[in-house]
Structure formats: structure tokens, C-alpha cells
Scaffold this motif. Structure first.
Motif: not given
Length: 342
Positions: A117-124
Motif C-alpha cells: 500500500d506504500h511502495p514509495e517507502a521501499l528503500d535499499y
């Protein structure tokens, strides 16, 4: 006569009784099985390949890490089926090395998991934590030897392999970096884009003056991204403008956190004596051999052991050469054997 008969019978019975204990151990055939582990609330799915081995035997084992983008456990990006990691698993299996490969975030059966629901929060760092959980899962498999673990990373997975190798417990005995990301992400992107503009000039698609303008716009975009300023895309071709816009949009958090890592710095945390293979293909336009020079020096200073850097003549980024467009080139297989067959 009677006593001699008894002696013979007793000796025969003893021999029959001893036979099962002296029988050859059971040979277990090679097999794949599904492995599931949970990290940060996400069930992650993978394939454990166990080569033929003796029952009860503990095997050397390697975690396989994929490159960037939507690359799944087999090392493929839809719609193509390159199977880079699946083929590497098969090659390592010939040296009796078990392997675990998995669907990282955004791929295969794992999908986005907790980031749905919040793919923009996925970081390296999330991908690094996922890889660490995979390493621990491999360590705990009944067929693997915890004292003989390895990490094998392709492309961006090579950088992740370096980060893992300096932090996990137990430390891996070996690390294989196959065409690894060896410089900062945005430096690598700029290098690739500059090479594309130079090729466009060679083909007559751009003039040298246009090339200079586009190259300057690329460098300005990288500078703006690192300073967290809006990118001016007016001097960029549409495709590049779209790329840098995405870097500031949904992919921004990942790009920023990936670009923060300078791979040569991570080599200092490796255990002295760690066996390292670093390959670079002379036909690799994504990760040219020249980009691995600083990392090669850093590995030497960290007192790692060989094979070290192995240039692969005629090999591209997906480990192919002209005669082997769908399978690892012989030079790749030889390098893997030198690393894993030690």
C-alpha cells in the motif's frame, strides 16, 4: 569336527551381522524445494537447490542475490526469461554447493508484501534486510554447513553481497561478485547515459554539440538529485527526462538510499582471508570493467584472497558471450568453478 562346524557357523553369522553397518551410505539425489522466510512482516519465497549428496552430509552453501529492477529469484525480468541465477545455481551445484535464491520485493510470489500500500517507502536497506534474512534461512537448513556459507551477487546484488559479508554472522567464507555495481548508483547511471549519447553521435543521431548539451543536462540532473533539488529536465531527451522524473518520484527513496553506498568502502568490513571472486565482462556496457578498479584495490587492502578480479573476454552483463547467448559463457563457468571448487 563338530566344533569346527560351530566355528564356521558363528563366523558366518558374525559376517552377516556386520554387513549392514558396513553398507555404503545412502545417496540423496539432487532436488529443489520451496523455502519461505519472513522479514519486516513480508513472507519471502525462494528456491533451495540441494545437489546430490550423502544422507546426513552438511554441504557448502551459497546465497544468490539478483540485480536491480524487477529481477526474480531465477534472475529474470518479465517478459524475458534470462534465468541468470537459476543457471548459476546449476553451475554451483556441479561443485556440490547448495544454493538459495529468492523473489525479492516487487517480484515473483513475494510481491511488494508489507509495502503493497506504500511502495514509495521501499528503500535499499529494506532489500539488504531481506537478503540478511535469506542468509539466515540458508544457514539454518538441515543440509547446509553454517561454517561454509558463501554469498554470490549479480550486478546490484554484488553490492548487497558486500554489505552482507561484512555484517552477518557467521561471516561468509566466500563472496562472488558477478559484474557487480562497484561505484555509486547515480555515477553508474550517468556513465551509462554518457555512453549512450556517444553511441548516438557515432550513429549520426546526435551532433557533437547536442551530445555536449545532453551530457551537461545529465550531470546537472545527478547533482540536483543528490542535493534533493528539483531536476530541470528541459535539456534532456524525453526518455531521460522520464527516467530522472521517476528518480524523484516513486523511486526517490530507493535511489537516494542506494546512491548513498560507495561499494569500495564496504570492503573494509570483510573478514581478512575471505575468498573473493570479482568478474567483469569486456562486453558489459552496464558495468564496464573500469568501474571495478577502486573496488578491486579496496578488496586487496582488506586482505581478501583469490581468485580476485577475473576479466571475462567477450562476456556481457548477463554473463553471455556471442557463442552462448542464453547460457553462461565458458569463461564464467570456469571462474565460478575456480571460486567454488576450491
Amino acid at each position: 569336527m563338530f566344533s569346527r562346524t560351530v566355528t564356521i557357523v558363528v563366523a558366518f553369522a558374525a559376517a552377516v551381522t556386520a554387513t549392514p553397518a558396513e553398507a555404503a551410505p545412502c545417496l540423496v539425489p539432487a532436488a529443489d524445494r520451496e523455502v519461505v522466510f519472513t522479514v519486516d512482516g513480508t513472507a519471502t519465497y525462494g528456491t533451495l537447490h540441494v545437489p546430490e549428496h550423502l544422507a546426513g552430509q552438511r554441504l557448502r552453501a551459497a546465497l544468490l542475490l539478483p540485480g536491480s529492477g524487477p529481477t526474480d529469484r531465477d534472475g529474470s525480468q518479465p517478459p524475458a526469461a534470462q534465468n541468470t541465477l537459476a543457471l548459476v545455481a546449476g553451475a554451483l551445484g556441479t561443485d556440490r554447493v547448495a544454493t538459495l535464491r529468492f523473489d525479492k520485493y516487487g517480484t515473483g510470489r513475494t510481491g511488494l508484501g508489507a509495502y503493497r500500500d506504500h511502495p514509495e517507502a521501499l528503500d535499499y536497506p529494506a532489500f539488504v534486510r531481506q537478503a540478511k534474512a535469506a542468509y539466515e534461512s540458508l544457514r539454518d537448513q538441515p543440509e547446509t554447513d553454517p561454517a561454509a556459507l558463501m554469498v554470490v551477487g549479480h550486478s546490484e546484488g554484488g553490492m548487497t553481497a558486500l554489505l552482507l559479508a561484512g555484517t552477518v554472522r557467521p561471516r561468509p567464507a566466500g563472496v562472488a561478485l558477478l559484474q557487480p555495481q562497484a561505484i555509486r548508483l547515480l555515477d553508474l547511471v550517468a556513465l551509462q547515459l554518457h555512453a549512450q549519447t556517444a553511441e548516438a553521435v557515432r550513429l549520426g543521431q546526435l551532433t557533437p554539440e547536442q551530445q555536449d548539451a545532453v551530457d551537461a543536462a545529465i550531470d546537472a540532473a545527478v547533482t540536483a538529485l543528490r542535493a534533493h533539488r528539483p531536476v530541470d529536465t528541459t535539456g534532456l531527451p524525453p526518455a531521460l527526462a522520464q527516467l530522472f522524473t521517476a528518480f524523484q518520484g516513486p523511486s526517490g527513496r530507493f535511489v537516494d538510499s542506494d546512491d548513498a553506498v560507495y561499494p569500495p568502502d564496504t570492503a573494509a568490513a570483510l573478514r581478512p582471508g575471505t575468498r573473493v571472486l570479482l568478474t567483469c565482462g569486456t562486453n558489459d556496457t552496464q558495468v564496464p570493467c573500469a568501474t571495478t578498479e577502486a573496488l578491486t584495490t579496496a578488496l586487496r587492502r582488506a586482505h581478501t584472497t583469490g581468485p580476485g578480479r577475473v576479466p571475462l573476454p567477450g562476456v556481457d552483463h548477463l554473463l553471455h558471450d556471442a557463442a552462448h547467448p542464453a547460457t553462461p559463457a565458458p569463461a564464467v563457468l570456469d571462474a565460478l568453478h575456480r571460486f567454488a571448487g576450491h
